[in-house]
Design a protein around this motif. Structure first.
Motif, PDB file in Angstrom:
ATOM      1  N   TRP A  44       0.885  -1.175   0.000  1.00 16.08           N
ATOM      2  CA  TRP A  44       0.000   0.000   0.000  1.00 16.08           C
ATOM      3  C   TRP A  44       0.922   1.224   0.000  1.00 16.08           C
ATOM      4  CZ3 TRP A  44      -4.749   1.003  -1.313  1.00 16.08           C
ATOM      5  CH2 TRP A  44      -5.293   2.265  -1.025  1.00 16.08           C
ATOM      6  N   GLY A  64      -5.838  -2.626  -0.978  1.00 19.74           N
ATOM      7  CA  GLY A  64      -6.992  -1.754  -1.117  1.00 19.74           C
ATOM      8  C   GLY A  64      -7.659  -2.086  -2.437  1.00 19.74           C
ATOM      9  N   ALA A  65      -8.843  -1.476  -2.663  1.00 17.49           N
ATOM     10  CA  ALA A  65      -9.558  -1.723  -3.922  1.00 17.49           C
ATOM     11  C   ALA A  65      -9.043  -0.806  -5.028  1.00 17.49           C
ATOM     12  CB  ALA A  65     -11.055  -1.491  -3.709  1.00 17.49           C
ATOM     13  N   GLY A  66      -8.716   0.428  -4.682  1.00 20.58           N
ATOM     14  CA  GLY A  66      -8.289   1.406  -5.686  1.00 20.58           C
ATOM     15  C   GLY A  66      -6.791   1.292  -5.946  1.00 20.58           C
ATOM     16  N   MET A  89     -15.328  -5.089   2.256  1.00 20.31           N
ATOM     17  CA  MET A  89     -15.542  -3.651   2.007  1.00 20.31           C
ATOM     18  C   MET A  89     -16.952  -3.345   1.507  1.00 20.31           C
ATOM     19  SD  MET A  89     -12.229  -1.987   0.274  1.00 20.31           S
ATOM     20  CE  MET A  89     -10.636  -2.646   0.607  1.00 20.31           C
ATOM     21  N   ARG A 221     -12.765   8.625  -4.915  1.00 19.02           N
ATOM     22  CA  ARG A 221     -11.492   9.332  -4.774  1.00 19.02           C
ATOM     23  C   ARG A 221     -11.743  10.833  -4.846  1.00 19.02           C
ATOM     24  NH1 ARG A 221      -9.789   5.362  -2.870  1.00 19.02           N
ATOM     25  NH2 ARG A 221      -8.039   4.075  -3.547  1.00 19.02           N
ATOM     26  N   HIS A 269     -11.992   9.481   5.052  1.00 17.75           N
ATOM     27  CA  HIS A 269     -11.670   8.329   4.190  1.00 17.75           C
ATOM     28  C   HIS A 269     -11.815   7.013   4.976  1.00 17.75           C
ATOM     29  CE1 HIS A 269      -9.242   7.033   0.430  1.00 17.75           C
ATOM     30  NE2 HIS A 269      -9.977   6.028   0.863  1.00 17.75           N
TER      31      HIS A 269
HETATM   32  C1  GLV Z   1      -9.583   2.595  -0.200  1.00 18.91           C
HETATM   33  O1  GLV Z   1      -9.790   3.727  -0.492  1.00 18.91           O
HETATM   34  C2  GLV Z   1      -9.384   1.538  -1.152  1.00 18.91           C
HETATM   35  O2  GLV Z   1      -9.195   1.831  -2.340  1.00 18.91           O
HETATM   36  O3  GLV Z   1      -9.410   0.374  -0.729  1.00 18.91           O
END
Ligand code: GLV
Ligand code: NAP
Length: 306
Positions: A44, A64-66, A89, A221, A269
């Motif tokens: 990360w 993370g997802a992004g 999530m 975002r 966030h």
């Molecule tokens: C958090 O913002 C993610 O992308 O997991």
């Protein structure tokens, strides 16, 4: 098999312990500058130096997802980038968005203000059909959110690149359908990945197309949103307000107007956090499947940007 862990802002101890327990055959270490290249990385926000040195990686697993920040770095060309998909999530995101939509629709902020004044007053119930919700992005998170909103009988519109068939959700596909999607929505939820195509997508021109009294929920975002345009549209009365979890610059600067704006609700966030145990289980399972040459979910297409 060697795994290097490099997650900025994350206490490594419990992750290393968890990854070692889930993958006893692997050698899992916190990255140190100068260490030989591992086979896989769990990352990360790593520094560029990490990838310059770890240049033999085959898999890069983002916790993370992004992946927008990750894809800005120079990555080893042969490595497959894999993001978290769901790992706990989507339930958090559905809670957050449904809470924000319902809080706005039911005017709970206004009731709370009345109660503080010891006022026992009623507001006229509002028509659910006057609050169609548009969900931008119908991926892992957007689909769960759209389905949950539909369970509350909100009219739900969904917008994505490829067509989706989701019960209770009216689908809009591709750039050509975007204006119609906006015009059909009053509450707008952003769950798009940040890519060159989606940066600044929430701006005056697009937000003006929402039905009057529009409400914006940005949980994707910060760089999706042109903040000055949002403020101007709220202050002019075209938009009723916003709930924002993400910002162009995080943490939000102390002097930023969002902190105190009466029609903007902010959170730091936190709408869908990475859950350690679920994420370790998912990443360990994917590393094993990857090593066996099996397909895995969440492979990122660097050209597409997500
Ligand atoms: C958090 O913002 C993610 O992308 O997991
Ligand atoms: P995902 O599964 O990749 O879904 C992305 C969706 O966006 C897909 O439906 C995709 O369409 C659509 N899309 C992408 N580009 C598009 C475009 N140009 N036009 C229209 N639709 C487009 O991602 P996810 O797991 O749901 O996560 C979404 C984002 O949420 C992440 O990228 C991250 O930035 C954000 N996030 C925020 C938090 C937080 O705490 N605030 C936590 C986790 C994630 P197709 O289905 O056709 O590909």
């Amino acid at each position: 098999m060697r795994i290097s862990f490099c997650c900025t802002g994350t206490k490594p101890g419990p992750w290393i312990e968890g990854l070692r327990a889930a993958l006893p055959q692997a050698q899992v270490e916190v990255w140190q500058a100068g260490a030989p290249s591992a086979d896989h990385a769990v990352v990360w926000a790593p520094p560029q130096q990490f990838f310059d040195e770890q240049n033999q990686l085959r898999g890069i697993f983002n916790i993370g997802a992004g992946v927008d920040a990750l894809l800005k770095l120079r990555l080893p060309a042969q490595a497959t980038v894999v993001r978290l998909n769901d790992a706990g999530m989507s339930a958090q995101m559905a809670e957050y968005v449904c809470h924000a939509v319902i809080r706005h629709f039911r005017e709970f902020d206004a009731y709370e203000a009345d109660i503080r004044q010891r006022q026992w007053s009623y507001r006229k119930p509002r028509e659910r059909n006057d609050f169609p919700v548009g969900v931008m992005g119908l991926g892992v998170l957007g689909q769960r959110v759209a389905r949950c909103l539909a369970l509350f009988d909100f009219p739900v519109n969904g917008w994505s690149r490829s067509a989706k068939l989701i019960d209770g959700v009216r689908g809009f596909t591709g750039a050509a359908a975007f204006p119609e999607f906006l015009g059909a929505s009053r509450v707008l939820v952003n769950l798009l990945p940040l890519t060159p195509q989606t940066q600044d997508i929430l701006r005056r021109e697009t937000l003006s197309k929402l039905r009057p009294g529009g409400y914006v929920i940005n949980v994707a975002r910060g760089a999706h949103l042109v903040e000055e345009d949002l403020l101007a549209l709220i202050d002019s009365g075209h938009l009723a307000g916003a709930t924002l979890d993400v910002f162009r610059s995080e943490p939000l600067a102390v002097e930023h107007p969002f902190w105190t704006h009466p029609r903007i609700c902010i959170t730091p966030h936190t709408s869908a956090r990475t859950l350690r145990d679920e994420s370790i289980a998912q990443i360990a399972g994917k590393i094993l499947a990857f090593e066996r040459g099996e397909p895995i979910a969440g492979i990122v297409d660097p050209l597409r940007g997500y």
